[in-house]
Structures are given as structure tokens and as C-alpha cells.
Design a protein around this motif. Structure first.
Motif, PDB file in Angstrom:
ATOM      1  N   GLY A   1       8.421   3.767  12.770  1.00  0.00           N
ATOM      2  CA  GLY A   1       9.288   4.793  11.993  1.00  0.00           C
ATOM      3  C   GLY A   1       9.357   4.306  10.438  1.00  0.00           C
ATOM      4  O   GLY A   1       9.240   5.158   9.471  1.00  0.00           O
ATOM      5  N   LYS A   2       9.680   3.237  10.095  1.00  0.00           N
ATOM      6  CA  LYS A   2       9.979   2.781   8.682  1.00  0.00           C
ATOM      7  C   LYS A   2       8.489   2.875   7.978  1.00  0.00           C
ATOM      8  O   LYS A   2       8.515   3.375   6.641  1.00  0.00           O
ATOM      9  N   MET A   3       7.372   2.461   8.486  1.00  0.00           N
ATOM     10  CA  MET A   3       6.196   2.517   7.943  1.00  0.00           C
ATOM     11  C   MET A   3       5.713   4.202   7.528  1.00  0.00           C
ATOM     12  O   MET A   3       5.381   4.399   6.612  1.00  0.00           O
ATOM     13  N   ALA A   4       5.955   4.710   8.755  1.00  0.00           N
ATOM     14  CA  ALA A   4       5.633   6.245   8.392  1.00  0.00           C
ATOM     15  C   ALA A   4       6.479   6.996   7.356  1.00  0.00           C
ATOM     16  O   ALA A   4       5.976   7.752   6.730  1.00  0.00           O
ATOM     17  N   SER A   5       7.967   6.709   7.518  1.00  0.00           N
ATOM     18  CA  SER A   5       8.502   7.185   6.323  1.00  0.00           C
ATOM     19  C   SER A   5       8.024   6.804   5.110  1.00  0.00           C
ATOM     20  O   SER A   5       8.392   7.781   4.149  1.00  0.00           O
ATOM     21  N   ILE A   6       7.966   5.561   4.641  1.00  0.00           N
ATOM     22  CA  ILE A   6       7.534   5.271   3.382  1.00  0.00           C
ATOM     23  C   ILE A   6       6.335   5.731   3.146  1.00  0.00           C
ATOM     24  O   ILE A   6       6.150   6.512   1.759  1.00  0.00           O
ATOM     25  N   ALA A   7       5.299   5.808   3.759  1.00  0.00           N
ATOM     26  CA  ALA A   7       3.903   6.281   3.616  1.00  0.00           C
ATOM     27  C   ALA A   7       4.073   7.855   3.407  1.00  0.00           C
ATOM     28  O   ALA A   7       3.353   8.296   2.311  1.00  0.00           O
ATOM     29  N   VAL A   8       4.918   8.664   4.049  1.00  0.00           N
ATOM     30  CA  VAL A   8       4.842   9.891   4.049  1.00  0.00           C
ATOM     31  C   VAL A   8       5.634  10.342   2.707  1.00  0.00           C
ATOM     32  O   VAL A   8       5.487  11.531   2.308  1.00  0.00           O
TER      33      VAL A   8
ATOM     34  N   PRO B   1      -1.303   5.242 -10.418  1.00  0.00           N
ATOM     35  CA  PRO B   1      -1.675   4.281  -9.644  1.00  0.00           C
ATOM     36  C   PRO B   1      -0.252   3.588  -8.646  1.00  0.00           C
ATOM     37  O   PRO B   1      -0.405   3.418  -7.616  1.00  0.00           O
ATOM     38  N   PRO B   2       0.998   3.538  -9.288  1.00  0.00           N
ATOM     39  CA  PRO B   2       2.098   2.951  -8.588  1.00  0.00           C
ATOM     40  C   PRO B   2       2.312   3.754  -7.253  1.00  0.00           C
ATOM     41  O   PRO B   2       2.591   3.311  -6.373  1.00  0.00           O
ATOM     42  N   ASP B   3       2.248   5.108  -7.472  1.00  0.00           N
ATOM     43  CA  ASP B   3       2.517   5.995  -6.467  1.00  0.00           C
ATOM     44  C   ASP B   3       1.362   6.193  -5.469  1.00  0.00           C
ATOM     45  O   ASP B   3       1.504   6.056  -4.227  1.00  0.00           O
ATOM     46  N   PHE B   4       0.187   5.784  -5.804  1.00  0.00           N
ATOM     47  CA  PHE B   4      -1.090   5.777  -4.954  1.00  0.00           C
ATOM     48  C   PHE B   4      -1.003   4.533  -4.049  1.00  0.00           C
ATOM     49  O   PHE B   4      -1.318   4.555  -2.783  1.00  0.00           O
ATOM     50  N   GLU B   5      -0.476   3.522  -4.651  1.00  0.00           N
ATOM     51  CA  GLU B   5      -0.341   2.166  -3.971  1.00  0.00           C
ATOM     52  C   GLU B   5       0.617   2.285  -2.830  1.00  0.00           C
ATOM     53  O   GLU B   5       0.388   1.516  -1.789  1.00  0.00           O
ATOM     54  N   ASP B   6       1.469   3.339  -2.782  1.00  0.00           N
ATOM     55  CA  ASP B   6       2.587   3.391  -1.906  1.00  0.00           C
ATOM     56  C   ASP B   6       1.905   4.011  -0.428  1.00  0.00           C
ATOM     57  O   ASP B   6       2.758   3.536   0.520  1.00  0.00           O
ATOM     58  N   MET B   7       0.905   4.541  -0.562  1.00  0.00           N
ATOM     59  CA  MET B   7       0.382   4.828   0.601  1.00  0.00           C
ATOM     60  C   MET B   7      -0.150   3.777   1.558  1.00  0.00           C
ATOM     61  O   MET B   7       0.076   3.802   2.774  1.00  0.00           O
ATOM     62  N   LEU B   8      -0.578   2.724   1.013  1.00  0.00           N
ATOM     63  CA  LEU B   8      -1.130   1.768   1.749  1.00  0.00           C
ATOM     64  C   LEU B   8      -0.356   0.206   1.691  1.00  0.00           C
ATOM     65  O   LEU B   8      -0.271  -0.591   2.727  1.00  0.00           O
ATOM     66  N   ARG B   9       0.542   0.171   0.706  1.00  0.00           N
ATOM     67  CA  ARG B   9       1.223  -1.057   0.422  1.00  0.00           C
ATOM     68  C   ARG B   9       2.084  -1.391   1.385  1.00  0.00           C
ATOM     69  O   ARG B   9       2.436  -2.861   1.736  1.00  0.00           O
TER      70      ARG B   9
END
Length: 410
Positions: free
Chosen positions: A62-69, A369-377
Motif C-alpha cells: 500500500g505504501k509503495m503503491a501510494s508513493i509510486a502513484v 530527474p528527482p520526480d522520475f527517480e520517485d517511481m523506482l526509488r
């Protein structure tokens, strides 16, 4: 002193040369184990909450999905953008066949259930006329429902909730998204463990040649397990933008692959999560389902009333006003319940119309780059200290084993 060192090396050269090789193997294994621990197992194995393990990503889906989305909604795509691409009239045309069949079964079912006496006494022609008239009005009612949804979409559909709910329900899917999006990065982690492990092992060998202490080999093993994980993780995301260091061009592996990653990520989101079927289910069963039900019920009841026409008072008197109202309510409930299966026929049209994969890919490619990194980070950052600690512990254990072996053979 150098002569003594050389003699010692010559006498046990196999053991000394085994150090870089062993360190490389340790670095590779610890990194691979760290990756496996991120994804496996899907469910907790052992005795909760401490004695056992569950993959970091599944355990915090849930937390992972929320951050990624958060990268996607609402910065890249919104509920309105999704629905504005759907033509209500075209949707009604696409699902006309399934809706007509659904209405046919529902009228027979509901009337037989609530008023079997009246329904059974009606001539077949009268029954067919009632069903046909309701069927004829159904496509227009569907189009009106779609228009109402579009006009009030922010209040009846929560895109972020739909994505998070889908990923929490299907932990294998959130694993797959991270694994496929970061496939090259995960390969690099394993291979880099081998290379960096060999490099650290070379220095370990030199240190052991000149100075032997019982703590040295376990300490080097610990450092190998720790450093190979840390260095690999840093190289994946740093630097975010290309930079020159002498003749070398440095760029974080994940950021270097932004276009490729964007295409893979967008494809998975469009094909597996934000699908027409999932959207319909989320609208009908999501946090705003009560509002959607009231909206659909209003149209269903109007269609039934319209088809009763001048006979409505007679119908209400015959079956009873309360029973007539109850029939309309049950019809609305069962229609909402069965709509997800009935509207699957719009999947092809809706997917083409929304064109979500291309839309997301184009916008992800130009993300800072910082926003893009948030997808996988989040997959690496969340509890990565555990993975590093496990790598260090495994490396230390190998160092202890080396010490025992060297002491025995020396």
C-alpha cells in the motif's frame, strides 16, 4: 620483510588468490540475496511479527503503491483526462448488445421474483413488448449516465485509490512493476557485487599478506557485503544528471534509461492497472460508489417509469406502490452489480480512445530527474538498511569461515 612476504605468498598462493575470488562471489551472492529479499516471499513466512520474513515490497504494498502513484496522479494524468477521451454515445453503442441481453434477463428475473402471479398471467406478446421498450431506452440511458459521470467525475472516481487498491490486492503485480521497470538496475546490482567484491578482495589479500590478525578477515568480509550493496545502490541513482569526471561520463543507470523505463512503466500501468474494466469496477465499487449508485438508479427508475407510461398508476395499484418502488430499487442494484461483466465489450475501444500508454510514456520521458527517480526509488529506499545489514552479516560469516580455513591450513 618483502622477501618473507613473498615466501609466504609463494607457499600459500592458492589461498591468497582465493581471497579476491571469494570476495567477488560473496559480493555477488549478498547482492542477489538482497534483491530476492525485496520481492520474496509474497506473504509472511515464519511467526509474525519478528520470526520470519516477507518481501519488503509485498509487505508494504500500500505504501509503495501510494508513493509510486504520486508520480502519476494528478501531475501526469487526472480522472477527467481519462474520461474526457471516452465518447458517451460511442460507449453506449459498444455495450448495446450486452446491455440488451442483461435487461432481458433482469426483467424476467425480477418480475418472476416479485410478482410471479401477475407476470405469469401476462400474454407472451405483452411481456415481449415491455422488455423490448425497456431495451430500446437502455442505450440512451447508458449515454446519459456516461455524460453525468463525465460532468461529475472528480466526485465519483478516485484514480489514485483505484491504482493503490489494485496493487495492494495483487502483490505479485506490484512486484512485477518494480522488477520489469528496474530490470537492468537489478542485474547491475548482482554483477557489480562480483566486480566490486573482487576489487575489495584484492585489497583484503594485500592486507593479509602484510598483517595477519584474527579480526581482519571477518571485518573485510563485513565491509565487502556492506560496500557492494551501498555502492551499487548509489550508482543506480547518482548522479541524476550526466557529469564528466576526466575521460568518463557519469550518469545514474536508472536516469540514463529514462526513455526506456518510461515506456515499460507506462505500458504496465495501461495494460495491468488503469484498464477500462478496472476503471468501471472502481467507479461502481470505489469510495464514491454510493454516489454512482444513486446516479445510475435515477436513470433506471426513470426508464421504468417512462415505459409504464399512462399505465403507471394501474401498475402501481396492481403490484402495490411499495412493491413498485422496491422493484425499481432492486433493478438498479442488480444492474450496478452486473455492469462490470456487461461492459467488458468496451475494453478495446476504451483502451484505444484513452491511449494511456503513449500519454504516460511521453510525459514520463520529460520528468525532472528527482520526480522520475520517485517511481523506482521507494523499492530501494524503504528498509534498504535491512538489505545492507544482511549483506554485511553474510560477508562477515564468510570472513569467519576464511579465517578458520586459513588457520587450519596455515
Amino acid at each position: 620483510m618483502l622477501e618473507a612476504v613473498w615466501l609466504e605468498f609463494s607457499a600459500h598462493w592458492v589461498l591468497y588468490l582465493s581471497m579476491p575470488i571469494t570476495s567477488g562471489v560473496v559480493g555477488f551472492i549478498t547482492n542477489v540475496v538482497a534483491i530476492k529479499m525485496m520481492f520474496s516471499p509474497l506473504e509472511f513466512v515464519g511467526k509474525p511479527p519478528i520470526l520470519g520474513w516477507q518481501g519488503i515490497i509485498p509487505s508494504k504494498a500500500g505504501k509503495m503503491a501510494s508513493i509510486a502513484v504520486d508520480t502519476i496522479v494528478p501531475r501526469l494524468i487526472t480522472e477527467r483526462e481519462v474520461f474526457d477521451r471516452l465518447d458517451p454515445v460511442r460507449v453506449a453503442e459498444e455495450i448495446e448488445g450486452p446491455i440488451i441481453n442483461l435487461v432481458n434477463h433482469m426483467v424476467e428475473e425480477i418480475m418472476s421474483e416479485f410478482e410471479p402471479g401477475i407476470w405469469e398471467t401476462l400474454p407472451r406478446a405483452a411481456k415481449d413488448l415491455i422488455i423490448h421498450r425497456i431495451q430500446a431506452d437502455s442505450p440512451a440511458a447508458v449515454a446519459e449516465v456516461m455524460k453525468d459521470l463525465r460532468n461529475d467525475i472528480e466526485n465519483v472516481f478516485d484514480l489514485k485509490d483505484m491504482v493503490v487498491t489494485t496493487l495492494v490486492r495483487d502483490k505479485a503485480l506490484i512486484n512485477r512493476i518494480f522488477q520489469e521497470t528496474g530490470s537492468e538496475e537489478f542485474k547491475f546490482i548482482g554483477v557489480s557485487g562480483l566486480y566490486f567484491g573482487c576489487l575489495f578482495g584484492f585489497f583484503q589479500m594485500l592486507g593479509w599478506m602484510f598483517y595477519k590478525a584474527d579480526w581482519q578477515l571477518p571485518l573485510f568480509g563485513l565491509l565487502v557485503g556492506y560496500c557492494t550493496n551501498v555502492v551499487a545502490l548509489r550508482m543506480i541513482f547518482q548522479p541524476q544528471s550526466p557529469m564528466r569526471l576526466g575521460p568518463w561520463k557519469l550518469h545514474g543507470i536508472f536516469h540514463k534509461r529514462q526513455k526506456e523505463v518510461s515506456r515499460d512503466y507506462a505500458r504496465l500501468i495501461a495494460d495491468e492497472i488503469v484498464t477500462p474494466s478496472n476503471i468501471i469496477e472502481a467507479v461502481l465499487k470505489g469510495p464514491y460508489s454510493d454516489r454512482v449508485f444513486m446516479m445510475i438508479a435515477r436513470h433506471v427508475k426513470r426508464v421504468i417509469d417512462d415505459q409504464s407510461g399512462i399505465a403507471r398508476p394501474f401498475v402501481a395499484w396492481t403490484v402495490g406502490t411499495r412493491q413498485y418502488v422496491k422493484i425499481k430499487e432492486v433493478a438498479a442494484e442488480r444492474l450496478v452489480e452486473r455492469l462490470p461483466d456487461a461492459v467488458k465489450s468496451i475494453d478495446v475501444y476504451a483502451k484505444d480512445a484513452m491511449d494511456l500508454a503513449n500519454t504516460l510514456a511521453c510525459q514520463l520521458e520529460v520528468l525532472p530527474p528527482p520526480d522520475f527517480e520517485d517511481m523506482l526509488r521507494p523499492a530501494f529506499k524503504e528498509d534498504e538498511w535491512i538489505l545492507i545489514l544482511v549483506g554485511a552479516a553474510l560477508g562477515c560469516c564468510v570472513g569467519i569461515a576464511q579465517l578458520i580455513l586459513f588457520t587450519y591450513l596455515g
